[in-house]
Design a protein around this motif. Structure first.
Motif, short mmCIF file in Angstrom:
data_model
loop_
_atom_site.label_atom_id
_atom_site.label_comp_id
_atom_site.label_asym_id
_atom_site.label_seq_id
_atom_site.Cartn_x
_atom_site.Cartn_y
_atom_site.Cartn_z
N UNK A 219 -17.78 95.21 87.64
CA UNK A 219 -16.66 96.03 87.19
C UNK A 219 -15.96 95.39 85.99
N UNK A 220 -15.66 96.22 84.99
CA UNK A 220 -14.87 95.81 83.83
C UNK A 220 -13.56 96.58 83.84
N UNK A 221 -12.45 95.86 83.80
CA UNK A 221 -11.14 96.47 83.69
C UNK A 221 -10.54 96.12 82.34
N UNK A 222 -10.01 97.13 81.65
CA UNK A 222 -9.30 96.92 80.39
C UNK A 222 -7.89 97.46 80.59
N UNK A 247 -18.64 90.83 91.15
CA UNK A 247 -18.56 90.42 89.75
C UNK A 247 -17.59 91.32 89.00
N UNK A 248 -16.66 90.72 88.26
CA UNK A 248 -15.68 91.54 87.55
C UNK A 248 -15.12 90.78 86.36
N UNK A 249 -14.54 91.55 85.45
CA UNK A 249 -13.89 90.99 84.26
C UNK A 249 -12.67 91.83 83.95
N UNK A 250 -11.56 91.17 83.64
CA UNK A 250 -10.34 91.84 83.23
C UNK A 250 -10.03 91.46 81.79
N UNK A 251 -9.96 92.47 80.92
CA UNK A 251 -9.60 92.27 79.52
C UNK A 251 -8.19 92.83 79.33
#
Length: 279
Positions: A219-222, A247-251
């Motif tokens: 997951x990608x969060x912006x 797995x995740x990323x926060x921008x």
């Protein structure tokens, strides 16, 4: 006769005068509009397809879900990112879904139905798709894609990745303690869930992305640092995914931009890299 002469002259100007330009690049994508994917509750739901042209092999699909507080907006608001994704080599599909007064899980079910429809062999052939699929939602659409992704996983047809722009992770009354949300956000959620009070709304739990975090794909969060949806909402979802080993990323984008407005040259690059790695 004069009108014909003017028309011919105008065409010559548009062509670059005289013999016309020869340096215009070939188009890299095309758009097919108003494709019906579902009929339910007396409503016809359609999508627009943004497709790369002259692809050497089948391409990954990305389903796009618009915002609008669950009660307004349509697939056309996603046309910009739809075209950008097609230019980057993805097949992007901007979908409509049932709006309020239809309540949860209608919206989630519609997005899941669009994903399942695109997985049908006939549609894969029609749109030149491979087996990779991701979901991308903006604002209200970000909430919908999170629970739709979990729903698809539960049905045994998981997606490869999910992207949320300005995602609210918590829809229960606990959201009041996450940052400083404006009161109208709670009214929006009540309309989506069909509840007069969140304190008396069991669906607020299951409709919250944090409750399905363990079932999410990468997951990608912006998110904006000072936007309409408090950043603490995205951070709560990140904490739930971390606890579940997802797995995740926060921008985080500085400022008060929200939803699609978060997409700039830097975040677009992060988005395309993320989707490419997932496909």
């Amino acid at each position: 006769m004069m009108a014909a002469t003017v028309a011919i002259a105008s065409l010559a100007v548009l062509a670059g005068c005289g013999g016309g330009r020869t340096d215009i690049p070939d188009p890299t994508s095309k758009v097919e509009r108003n494709i019906v994917y579902r009929e339910i509750d007396g409503q016809t739901l359609a999508l627009d397809a943004c497709l790369p042209v002259n692809a050497d092999e089948p391409v990954p699909a990305v389903v796009l879900v618009h915002g609008g507080a669950f009660q307004e907006g349509d697939r056309k608001t996603m046309s910009g990112i739809c075209g950008d994704l097609a230019d980057a080599g993805f097949a992007a599909f901007s979908v409509d879904y049932r709006l309020v007064p239809s309540i949860y899980p209608a919206q989630q079910d519609d997005v899941a139905a669009a994903a399942e429809w695109l997985r049908d062999a006939a549609q894969q052939d029609r749109f030149n798709l491979n087996d990779s699929m991701s979901l991308l939602g903006s604002s209200a659409g970000a909430i919908i894609v999170m629970t739709a992704a979990a729903s698809l996983a539960g049905a045994g047809t998981p997606v490869d990745a999910v992207v949320g722009l300005s995602t609210a992770g918590v829809l229960t009354e606990d959201a009041r303690e996450l940052g400083s949300p404006p009161p109208e956000l709670e009214l929006v959620v009540q309309g989506y869930l069909g509840c007069a009070k969140l304190t008396e709304c069991p669906s607020a739990v299951v409709a919250s992305p944090v409750s399905v975090a363990a079932a999410l794909p990468p997951t990608l969060l912006i998110h904006g640092s000072a936007e309409l949806i408090p950043l603490a909402q995205a951070e709560a979802l990140v904490a739930a995914m971390n606890a579940a080993g997802v797995e995740n990323e926060l921008v985080v984008v500085d400022g008060d931009n929200h939803g699609l407005s978060l997409l700039n040259s830097k975040t677009r690059a992060s988005l395309f890299d993320f989707l490419e790695a997932a496909s």
